[in-house]
Write a protein that holds these residues in place. Structure first.
Motif, short mmCIF file in Angstrom:
data_model
loop_
_atom_site.label_atom_id
_atom_site.label_comp_id
_atom_site.label_asym_id
_atom_site.label_seq_id
_atom_site.Cartn_x
_atom_site.Cartn_y
_atom_site.Cartn_z
N ASP A 337 21.27 40.06 29.92
CA ASP A 337 20.70 38.85 29.29
C ASP A 337 20.30 39.21 27.87
O ASP A 337 20.35 40.38 27.45
CB ASP A 337 19.50 38.35 30.08
CG ASP A 337 19.20 36.88 29.80
OD1 ASP A 337 19.85 36.31 28.90
OD2 ASP A 337 18.31 36.32 30.47
N GLU A 338 19.91 38.19 27.11
CA GLU A 338 19.40 38.37 25.75
C GLU A 338 18.06 37.65 25.63
O GLU A 338 17.87 36.59 26.21
CB GLU A 338 20.37 37.84 24.70
CG GLU A 338 21.62 38.66 24.52
CD GLU A 338 22.49 38.11 23.41
OE1 GLU A 338 23.06 38.91 22.65
OE2 GLU A 338 22.62 36.88 23.31
N LEU A 500 17.68 40.23 21.39
CA LEU A 500 17.53 41.57 21.96
C LEU A 500 18.34 41.67 23.25
O LEU A 500 18.04 40.97 24.22
CB LEU A 500 16.06 41.87 22.25
CG LEU A 500 15.74 43.25 22.84
CD1 LEU A 500 15.99 44.34 21.80
CD2 LEU A 500 14.30 43.32 23.33
N PRO A 501 19.38 42.54 23.31
CA PRO A 501 20.16 42.70 24.55
C PRO A 501 19.36 43.44 25.63
O PRO A 501 18.75 44.47 25.36
CB PRO A 501 21.38 43.53 24.11
CG PRO A 501 21.37 43.51 22.62
CD PRO A 501 19.94 43.35 22.22
N LEU A 502 19.37 42.90 26.84
CA LEU A 502 18.68 43.50 27.98
C LEU A 502 19.68 43.78 29.10
O LEU A 502 20.61 42.99 29.32
CB LEU A 502 17.58 42.58 28.50
CG LEU A 502 16.51 42.13 27.51
CD1 LEU A 502 15.60 41.09 28.15
CD2 LEU A 502 15.71 43.30 27.01
N ALA A 503 19.50 44.89 29.81
CA ALA A 503 20.34 45.24 30.95
C ALA A 503 19.44 45.73 32.08
O ALA A 503 18.77 46.76 31.94
CB ALA A 503 21.35 46.32 30.58
N ILE A 520 15.06 39.02 35.16
CA ILE A 520 15.46 39.20 33.76
C ILE A 520 15.29 37.92 32.97
O ILE A 520 15.00 37.96 31.76
CB ILE A 520 16.91 39.74 33.69
CG1 ILE A 520 17.13 40.41 32.32
CG2 ILE A 520 17.93 38.66 33.96
CD1 ILE A 520 18.41 41.21 32.24
N THR A 521 15.44 36.77 33.64
CA THR A 521 15.21 35.49 32.95
C THR A 521 13.73 35.34 32.61
O THR A 521 13.36 34.92 31.49
CB THR A 521 15.66 34.32 33.83
OG1 THR A 521 17.07 34.45 34.08
CG2 THR A 521 15.40 32.99 33.14
N LEU A 527 9.26 37.63 26.46
CA LEU A 527 9.52 38.24 25.15
C LEU A 527 9.73 37.18 24.08
O LEU A 527 9.42 37.40 22.90
CB LEU A 527 10.74 39.16 25.22
CG LEU A 527 10.56 40.42 26.09
CD1 LEU A 527 11.88 41.16 26.24
CD2 LEU A 527 9.50 41.34 25.49
N THR A 528 10.28 36.03 24.46
CA THR A 528 10.47 34.95 23.50
C THR A 528 9.13 34.40 23.03
O THR A 528 8.94 34.07 21.86
CB THR A 528 11.32 33.84 24.13
OG1 THR A 528 12.60 34.37 24.47
CG2 THR A 528 11.51 32.67 23.15
N ASP A 529 8.17 34.31 23.95
CA ASP A 529 6.82 33.85 23.61
C ASP A 529 5.82 34.76 24.32
O ASP A 529 5.49 34.53 25.49
CB ASP A 529 6.63 32.40 24.02
CG ASP A 529 5.32 31.82 23.49
OD1 ASP A 529 4.50 32.60 22.94
OD2 ASP A 529 5.10 30.60 23.63
N ILE A 530 5.36 35.80 23.63
CA ILE A 530 4.50 36.81 24.25
C ILE A 530 3.16 36.24 24.68
O ILE A 530 2.44 36.84 25.48
CB ILE A 530 4.29 38.00 23.27
CG1 ILE A 530 3.75 39.23 24.00
CG2 ILE A 530 3.38 37.59 22.14
CD1 ILE A 530 4.70 39.81 25.01
N ARG A 531 2.84 35.04 24.22
CA ARG A 531 1.57 34.42 24.62
C ARG A 531 1.55 34.11 26.12
O ARG A 531 0.48 33.90 26.70
CB ARG A 531 1.34 33.14 23.83
CG ARG A 531 1.09 33.39 22.33
CD ARG A 531 1.01 32.08 21.57
NE ARG A 531 2.26 31.32 21.66
CZ ARG A 531 2.46 30.13 21.08
NH1 ARG A 531 1.49 29.59 20.36
NH2 ARG A 531 3.62 29.50 21.21
#
Length: 535
Positions: A337-338, A500-503, A520-521, A527-531
């Motif tokens: 995922d990214e 950011l690529p994630l595996a 992973i989702t 990570l998109t919104d650390i809040r």
């Protein structure tokens, strides 16, 4: 006055007396070794808690003792005949303490203090570097020797300050917990000198009991009642257990030939010889299938040009063995995922300078550790282990995240403990400290044990994606590659976003594909919104 010397806490139920280091009438000082005990875990010397004269010995070689058992009676504050001051301990003790020659010691100023190997996190380690020499003055915590175990290299600090009087190990020696490394002359209220009994030529006054005669070889391989598996626990020391593991011998099948049925190394060798010479039932040769592993042919590369043979470090050898084992035993699935970290990176950059004044280097990895710890609380299967029998899942109530660190000697994985209870700045500080220790070979075994989930980040090097191998006994690992700017369709137009690529690799016996996708989702959303970690 007669004082009683009792067995201290052994860390186990029972231990065997394998060596008496003193005899009746001998004068001893505080911390003089009195007896050597051997449990299923280790051998240990019991020191004298008082200075005085041995009056009665209540145990003998072969006795089994537990905590609080009476070992000796010691007479204190009693004048001792001068002849007793020259008595030595039995010659089977390599190093013992004896008082100074004067019947009434002068006010002491210095003492010879032994320094032993600490807990090294494995059965043994190699001495790869001596950091001090005889005659050198050292301080508390001065590094004295570098050890390399199967897991890591580490420097052993000195627990005392003083002058190095004698080195008891050399480069290449194998040591374990409790091995005598060196002797240091220190300031002390109890003066003693270290005597090597092997140079005195004197024999012990009380000979050890002769071992029982070895049993005659069995004429036939038919099982007997005393050789049944799991009939009783094997009675032997750690060295014998280690030899049995190396040879693949079941100790419960061996009848010991020493006193009280104690198993010794000769019994194991005899058992192996008997098994090799006993006719075995012949089974048909297995049929070669496509799943069998064919042997790799040996190739002489030098016939095509110059070559150089570079040995692997101990860490690299162990990593190769562990990775091969994990790849063969764990059915891997990798989910990709990214994560859009545009806002996260902007926030990190805005806080970086202010935290640097506090000595904290705020990296993306700190946010990754915090985000993973948060998601692991929602998906506890990823924080678990599979039991060896494959019948149950071991759910862990703590979250310790291992972070792979690249060092000149190979890959090591220090652990951030209780990552879910730490702030991002605390995680960043811990990461910096552990990474520095890893590159300087100062990580302790405890700092590399107990991880429940791992992160392998190659973002600082490059690459678009990779498939990390699960670090058994964990069931999942996150691989992170280099972030890149990409045009992402948002609000009916393309916008540049930092992706950011994630595996995520996981053990398919414990985690199914649906849970892998959910994990992973969810991580990508955090990570998109650390809040979201505050919710």
């Amino acid at each position: 006055m007669l004082e009683r010397v009792l067995t201290p806490d052994l860390g186990t139920d029972l231990a065997e007396v394998i060596e008496l280091l003193v005899q009746v009438g001998q004068q001893v000082s505080v911390d003089t070794p009195l007896v050597t005990l051997e449990s299923a875990k280790a051998s240990m010397e019991v020191p004298s808690p008082l200075a005085g004269t041995i009056r009665t010995i209540h145990v003998k070689i072969g006795s089994k003792v537990g905590e609080g058992v009476l070992l000796f009676e010691l007479e204190t504050n009693t004048a001792v005949p001068e002849s007793m001051l020259t008595q030595t301990t039995p010659s089977h003790s390599p190093l013992v303490y004896t008082p100074v020659d004067e019947p009434v010691p002068a006010p002491p100023t210095q003492a010879l203090t032994p320094v032993f190997a600490p807990d090294i996190g494995s059965d043994s380690a190699d001495v790869i570097e001596l950091l001090v020499s005889v005659g050198q003055e050292i301080n508390l915590d001065t590094p004295i020797v570098t050890l390399e175990s199967a897991k890591a290299s580490m420097e052993v600090p000195s627990p005392v300050a003083g002058r190095v009087e004698k080195m008891h190990v050399a480069v290449g020696a194998k040591v374990s917990q409790g091995t005598l490394l060196l002797s240091v002359l220190t300031a002390s209220a109890n003066v003693a000198k270290l005597v090597d009994i092997s140079t005195t030529g004197e024999l012990p006054s009380t000979p050890a009991p002769a071992p029982a005669p070895a049993p005659a070889p069995a004429p036939a391989p038919a099982p007997t009642p005393e050789l049944q598996v799991n009939q009783k626990p094997a009675y032997c020391g750690p060295a014998v257990r280690r030899l049995a593991r190396e040879l693949g011998v079941d100790l419960t099948k061996i009848q010991g030939s020493a006193a009280k049925g104690r198993i010794i190394k000769e019994d194991i060798h005899q058992f192996v010889k008997q098994q090799l010479t006993t006719p075995q039932t012949i089974h048909p040769a297995p049929v070669m299938t496509q799943s069998a592993f064919p042997e790799l042919p040996a190739i002489d590369f030098s016939k095509w040009g110059d070559i150089e043979l570079q040995p692997l470090t101990k860490i690299q050898k162990l990593s190769a063995k562990n990775l091969h084992r994990a790849w063969l035993h764990i059915p891997h699935v990798t989910q990709f995922d990214e994560a859009d970290i545009t806002d996260l990176e902007a926030f990190r950059v805005s806080q970086k300078d202010s935290l640097k004044t506090q000595g904290i280097n705020l990296t993306l990895l700190a946010f990754l550790v915090k985000a993973c710890a948060h998601v692991l609380q929602d998906y506890p299967k990823f924080n678990a282990s599979l039991s060896l029998d494959g019948e149950s899942i071991i759910l862990k109530k703590y979250i310790h995240i291992g972070v792979a660190v690249d060092t000149p000697n190979g890959l090591v994985v220090p652990v951030i403990r209780d990552a879910n209870q730490k702030s991002i700045s605390q995680i960043a500080k811990a990461l910096a400290e552990l990474s520095s220790k890893a590159r300087e070979k100062k990580l302790s075994p405890q700092e590399m044990q107990g991880a429940t989930f791992s992160i392998s980040s190659l973002g600082g090097i490059g690459g678009t994606a990779f498939t990390p191998i699960v670090n058994w006994p964990e069931v999942a690992i996150l691989g992170v590659s280099k972030s890149t700017l990409k045009p992402i369709w948002q609000d009916e137009r393309f916008e540049p976003r930092l992706m950011l690529p994630l595996a995520l690799s996981y053990d398919h016996r414990v985690i199914d594909g649906a849970d892998g996708a959910r994990f992973i989702t969810r991580l990508s959303q955090i990570l998109t919104d650390i809040r979201r970690v505050l919710l």
